[in-house]
Write a protein that holds these residues in place. Structure first.
Motif, PDB file in Angstrom:
ATOM      1  N   UNK A  48      10.525  70.981 -17.200  1.00 15.79           N
ATOM      2  CA  UNK A  48      10.717  69.526 -18.286  1.00 15.79           C
ATOM      3  C   UNK A  48      10.626  69.954 -19.570  1.00 15.79           C
ATOM      4  N   UNK A  49      10.050  71.238 -20.221  1.00 13.66           N
ATOM      5  CA  UNK A  49      10.197  71.277 -21.238  1.00 13.66           C
ATOM      6  C   UNK A  49      11.897  71.567 -21.814  1.00 13.66           C
ATOM      7  N   UNK A  52       9.907  59.685 -18.763  1.00 13.22           N
ATOM      8  CA  UNK A  52       9.128  60.107 -19.169  1.00 13.22           C
ATOM      9  C   UNK A  52       9.218  60.323 -20.365  1.00 13.22           C
ATOM     10  N   UNK A  53       7.945  60.334 -20.924  1.00 10.84           N
ATOM     11  CA  UNK A  53       7.688  59.707 -22.520  1.00 10.84           C
ATOM     12  C   UNK A  53       6.773  60.998 -22.848  1.00 10.84           C
ATOM     13  N   UNK A 105      10.280  62.190 -27.190  1.00  7.61           N
ATOM     14  CA  UNK A 105      10.873  62.666 -26.389  1.00  7.61           C
ATOM     15  C   UNK A 105      10.322  62.022 -25.079  1.00  7.61           C
ATOM     16  N   UNK A 106      12.052  61.036 -24.749  1.00  9.15           N
ATOM     17  CA  UNK A 106      11.914  60.549 -23.145  1.00  9.15           C
ATOM     18  C   UNK A 106      12.932  61.384 -22.013  1.00  9.15           C
ATOM     19  N   UNK A 107      13.035  61.698 -21.476  1.00 12.15           N
ATOM     20  CA  UNK A 107      13.133  62.170 -20.199  1.00 12.15           C
ATOM     21  C   UNK A 107      13.765  61.613 -19.116  1.00 12.15           C
ATOM     22  N   UNK A 108      14.631  61.220 -18.265  1.00 10.33           N
ATOM     23  CA  UNK A 108      14.918  60.268 -17.199  1.00 10.33           C
ATOM     24  C   UNK A 108      13.572  60.908 -16.008  1.00 10.33           C
ATOM     25  N   UNK A 109      12.719  60.225 -14.828  1.00 10.26           N
ATOM     26  CA  UNK A 109      11.853  60.892 -14.463  1.00 10.26           C
ATOM     27  C   UNK A 109      13.438  61.403 -13.259  1.00 10.26           C
ATOM     28  N   UNK A 132      15.862  62.787 -14.163  1.00 16.19           N
ATOM     29  CA  UNK A 132      16.970  64.130 -14.344  1.00 16.19           C
ATOM     30  C   UNK A 132      15.702  65.523 -13.869  1.00 16.19           C
ATOM     31  N   UNK A 133      14.494  65.028 -14.707  1.00 10.23           N
ATOM     32  CA  UNK A 133      13.561  65.700 -14.221  1.00 10.23           C
ATOM     33  C   UNK A 133      13.479  66.435 -12.217  1.00 10.23           C
ATOM     34  N   UNK A 134      13.103  65.414 -11.671  1.00 11.89           N
ATOM     35  CA  UNK A 134      13.152  65.928 -10.124  1.00 11.89           C
ATOM     36  C   UNK A 134      14.335  66.627  -9.898  1.00 11.89           C
TER      37      UNK A 134
END
Length: 491
Positions: free
Chosen positions: A216-217, A252-253, A261-265, A267-269
């Motif tokens: 995630x980082x 993900x906020x 930072x905002x990451x689409x779940x 993309x993370x998964x």
């Protein structure tokens, strides 16, 4: 009072033995609020070490997290250096300070003369050094350590306590899938009423929630931020955001110290899927030829450990194994509850835990010109009624000095251990005239003809700690209990 203590990579959870109940112990944080865990962190305030909630509360402290991972390193010992802030401490000091903090929290809730008795959890593949350091730290902290139980086996106790109805004459086993903050362990456990028998264990020593945090980082931070080194406080924010992910979460906020930072779940998964797939691959030795749960005696795949709460984990496993995948309602506390059950003399649970790792020895032969390897102890060796495993070999010495390197390993690769760590290095003076030599490494190895008879015994006690005993027929003997333990020679 008796407790089960799950010393985790990111969180330490305690469960209490209370008349057949096993509640999670509330621990007050620095603000006086009750919490169901202690953060496994340590810091230095310029004068002294701080542990747990005290470390979390110290403003400006550079926290040292995941120091449990130092214990799983192949060369870990009491003297392994751990950086805390701008200072360096031996691992035994860091671990001992944290253990003392945990036991002091327990002592605060009981009478002054009330003994604190504990069962401790360790990873299934934990080496002797890790087991000894764990016992030593909590003993020095003032607790009476009743024993060690492998973490997946403890979670098996919690499963049978909670889900006994899923077990019957056709489905007698479960697989405990334990994905914690720093390690992954899986154990095939056969259950018959109160009897629990570990059939086989597997795992990945350095795979857990920390690795998902790193993924995630990598998505939340810029390449420049990553190359400069990610501060602990930033990683804490990333970890907290990851732990808030629910099945319905889409974005993900992350509230970073210097912005958001905002990451689409999705993309993370996608980026984290290979980590979960590696655990599925590791399960194969437990599944046999079927490579599935169908047509097996396995009642379920039980998900425990903090990292198993990530929705991606259950999703992938259910797609692969179907409805027999069960996630513990208390994923971070399942092991602690199981340890408390093991600590309860009235629970009457029984465990026969097979050795998850192997022990062998490299020996120097032909006057030191060649090296051979012998397998000594493995999962196929059964324990005695007291849980002890003992293997003995007898042979006649052929050299003036015996040179042995005992190692712990997980599997064989081309007649030698592939991934191993040194348990102990032992040199034995077979010739009487060498018994007073201070440094046997300076003695040239030579054939001596007919030497003394040697009895070599490897003992694994019920806590999984290995002891090596080499006795000669002339009365000389050497005993070694790992590099961090006791080494003594008499004659």
């Amino acid at each position: 009072m008796r407790y089960g203590i799950d010393f985790g990579t990111t969180r330490t959870v305690i469960a209490e033995v209370d008349r057949g109940n096993y509640p999670v112990v509330n621990v007050t944080d620095a603000a006086g609020d009750p919490q169901e865990f202690i953060p496994t962190v340590i810091a230095h305030d310029g004068e002294k070490l701080l542990s747990g909630w005290d470390a979390e509360a110290f403003e400006g402290a550079e926290l040292t997290r995941s120091f449990k991972r130092y214990l799983s390193a192949p060369d870990a010992s009491a003297h392994t250096e751990v950086k805390v802030g701008d200072k360096v401490f031996p691992l035994s000091t860091v671990f001992g300070h944290f253990a003392a903090y945990v036991i002091d929290k327990l002592k605060a809730g009981v009478a002054a003369d009330e003994p604190i008795e504990v069962i401790l959890g360790v990873p299934a593949h934990a080496r002797s050094a890790q087991r000894l350091l764990t016992v030593d730290a909590f003993t020095r902290a003032g607790a009476t350590v009743l024993g060690l139980v492998n973490e997946p086996s403890a979670a098996g106790f919690e499963y049978s306590h909670r889900y006994s109805r899923t077990l019957n004459t056709k489905r007698t086993s479960i697989i405990v899938f334990d994905l914690g903050g720093g390690t992954f362990d899986a154990t095939l456990l056969r259950i018959d009423g109160l009897d629990h028998v570990v059939e086989r264990s597997t795992g990945i020593a350095r795979l857990g929630g920390d690795d998902f945090d790193d993924v995630l980082a990598g998505l939340a931070l810029s390449p420049e931020q990553l190359s400069a080194g990610v501060p602990v406080r930033t990683m804490d924010a990333i970890r907290r955001a990851k732990e808030q992910i629910k099945p319905q979460t889409r974005k993900i906020l992350i509230d970073l110290p210097d912005g958001e930072a905002v990451v689409p779940v999705a993309d993370f998964f996608e980026a984290a899927t290979p980590l979960v797939e590696s655990t599925v691959e590791a399960l194969k030795p437990l599944l046999g030829e079927q490579d599935s749960l169908r047509e097996t005696e396995i009642a379920g795949l039980y998900l425990v450990g903090g990292a198993s709460a990530l929705p991606l984990v259950a999703r992938i496993l259910r797609e692969r194994f179907g409805r027999r995948v069960h996630r513990s309602p208390l994923p971070t506390a399942s092991t602690a509850v199981g340890l408390a059950i093991a600590a309860d003399p009235d629970s009457a649970v029984q465990l026969r835990d097979r050795l998850a790792r192997r022990i062998g020895v490299f020996r120097e032969e032909d006057e030191g010109a060649t090296i051979s390897f012998d397998e000594l102890v493995g999962p196929e060796d059964s324990s005695q009624s007291d849980g002890e495993i003992k293997v003995t070999r007898n042979y006649q010495a052929a050299h003036n000095v015996g040179v042995f390197r005992y190692v712990e390993y997980s599997s064989m690769d081309d007649d030698s251990p592939g991934d191993f760590s040194v348990l102990a290095e032992v040199r034995v003076p077979f010739e009487r005239g060498l018994r007073d030599v201070a440094n046997l490494q300076q003695v040239e190895i030579a054939r001596s003809g007919s030497g003394p008879l040697v009895r070599e015994t490897i003992t694994i006690d019920s806590d999984g700690v290995a002891t090596i005993h080499i006795a000669l027929d002339d009365g000389f003997e050497v005993t070694v209990q790992a590099e961090v333990g006791v080494a003594a020679a008499t004659g």
